[in-house]
Write an enzyme that holds these catalytic residues in place. Structure first.
Site, PDB file in Angstrom:
ATOM      1  CD  GLU A 154      -2.654   1.268   2.579  1.00 24.85           C
ATOM      2  OE1 GLU A 154      -3.602   2.063   2.624  1.00 24.85           O
ATOM      3  OE2 GLU A 154      -2.370   0.482   3.514  1.00 24.85           O
ATOM      4  CD  GLU A 160      -1.015   7.473   7.146  1.00 22.92           C
ATOM      5  OE1 GLU A 160      -0.911   6.236   7.259  1.00 22.92           O
ATOM      6  OE2 GLU A 160      -2.102   8.050   6.944  1.00 22.92           O
ATOM      7  CG  ASP A 187      -6.428   4.262   1.699  1.00 25.59           C
ATOM      8  OD1 ASP A 187      -7.051   5.343   1.607  1.00 25.59           O
ATOM      9  OD2 ASP A 187      -6.391   3.593   2.748  1.00 25.59           O
ATOM     10  CG  HIS A 190      -3.205   6.708   1.925  1.00 24.36           C
ATOM     11  ND1 HIS A 190      -2.870   7.440   3.033  1.00 24.36           N
ATOM     12  CD2 HIS A 190      -3.397   5.435   2.362  1.00 24.36           C
ATOM     13  CE1 HIS A 190      -2.854   6.666   4.092  1.00 24.36           C
ATOM     14  NE2 HIS A 190      -3.178   5.436   3.715  1.00 24.36           N
ATOM     15  CG  HIS A 213      -8.117   0.490   2.336  1.00 30.01           C
ATOM     16  ND1 HIS A 213      -6.937   0.646   3.043  1.00 30.01           N
ATOM     17  CD2 HIS A 213      -8.548  -0.771   2.629  1.00 30.01           C
ATOM     18  CE1 HIS A 213      -6.675  -0.468   3.716  1.00 30.01           C
ATOM     19  NE2 HIS A 213      -7.647  -1.333   3.478  1.00 30.01           N
ATOM     20  NE  ARG A 219      -7.109   6.658   6.795  1.00 30.27           N
ATOM     21  CZ  ARG A 219      -5.837   6.480   7.104  1.00 30.27           C
ATOM     22  NH1 ARG A 219      -5.215   7.371   7.855  1.00 30.27           N
ATOM     23  NH2 ARG A 219      -5.168   5.425   6.677  1.00 30.27           N
ATOM     24  CD  GLU A 248      -7.230   1.448   6.484  1.00 28.57           C
ATOM     25  OE1 GLU A 248      -6.493   0.543   6.896  1.00 28.57           O
ATOM     26  OE2 GLU A 248      -6.826   2.381   5.746  1.00 28.57           O
TER      27      GLU A 248
END
Length: 272
Positions: A154, A160, A187, A190, A213, A219, A248
């Protein structure tokens, strides 16, 4: 056929993180099945934290699969990463991921490498860090293949990790590996930070993308942010994606609302 999944965390140290369910696997399976999800995605503190022999009949009872299993507890609980300059700690990180691969393998589920990829800095430059990451993945992906599943990598956002943050960069990284048993996790959270065009990034990623995701720009659950999903859904159809869209997401305003919003959006986008 594109399938739906929802996340459940068993990691106390990750409390408050972007996982929808937090009250154990029995509760998550019951709620996921009630709402009509196809699968759950498990974030466990360790491979031996889940009794697979007990979980399998529960999954069967609720007609659920396990979409994937996370490895991030290795970082959250133990501070381990696959790019640690210290060889002994890097070995511990590999062993942790390997144990999660075997755990997921018993459930026919791939393991995800996200936060455990680490980052570069100090005496470790970016090329050296990517070399260590490649070394670890080349070791771990064939172990996943023994279970008939890929290893999932990922790309994360810049806050991050500072290794690989876009689908294009991650695809390029895959080409440097000695193994072809690695797929990407795209994701949407992201990607909302890093990609100039999310839909085009998905098209460019094509067959390299193995897991999604499914989350909004903040989020939270789909529909609670400002993400434009129409071009994203079209891109997934264009590449003939047939894996899981897994929520997620933060459990906001609560787990049930996040789950309901997710499955309602999934059904709107992918009617059966």
């Amino acid at each position: 056929m594109i399938k739906s999944a929802i996340t459940v965390s068993l990691v106390e140290e990750a409390k408050g993180g972007p996982f929808v369910y937090w009250n154990g696997l029995d509760d998550a399976c019951s709620e996921a099945a009630r709402l009509g999800f196809d699968a759950i995605e498990i974030f466990a503190p360790a491979a031996d934290a889940v009794d697979v022999d007990k979980l399998l009949p529960t999954l069967q009872q609720h007609e659920l699969k396990v979409a994937a299993v996370g490895t991030g507890a290795g970082m959250v609980k133990h501070g381990l990463s696959l790019t640690d300059p210290d060889k002994d700690r890097r070995e511990k990180a590999c062993q942790f991921v390997e144990s999660i691969i075997h755990f997921g393998g018993r459930l026919s589920a791939p393991a995800i490498i996200g936060s455990m990829q680490g980052r570069w800095g100090g005496d470790l430059d970016r090329d050296a860090a990517l070399g260590l990451l490649a070394e670890s993945i080349n070791r771990l992906a064939p172990i996943a293949a023994e279970h008939g599943v890929p290893l999932i990598y990922e790309p994360l956002n810049r806050y991050e990790t500072n290794l690989l943050t876009t689908v294009a960069d991650a695809c390029g990284f895959l080409r440097t590996l000695d193994t072809d048993n690695v797929k990407l996790l795209a994701d949407l959270f992201h990607m909302n930070i890093e990609e100039a065009d999310i839909a085009q990034a998905i098209r460019d990623g094509g067959n390299d993308i193995g897991h999604i995701h499914f989350v909004d720009s903040n989020r939270q659950a789909v529909g609670l942010g400002h993400m434009d999903y129409a071009p994203i859904i079209q891109a997934l159809q264009d590449i003939r994606f047939d894996g899981y869209l897994s929520a997620e997401a933060f459990p906001l305003p609560d787990s049930d609302t996040a789950a309901v919003k997710t499955i309602e959006a999934f059904r709107d986008f992918f009617p059966r």
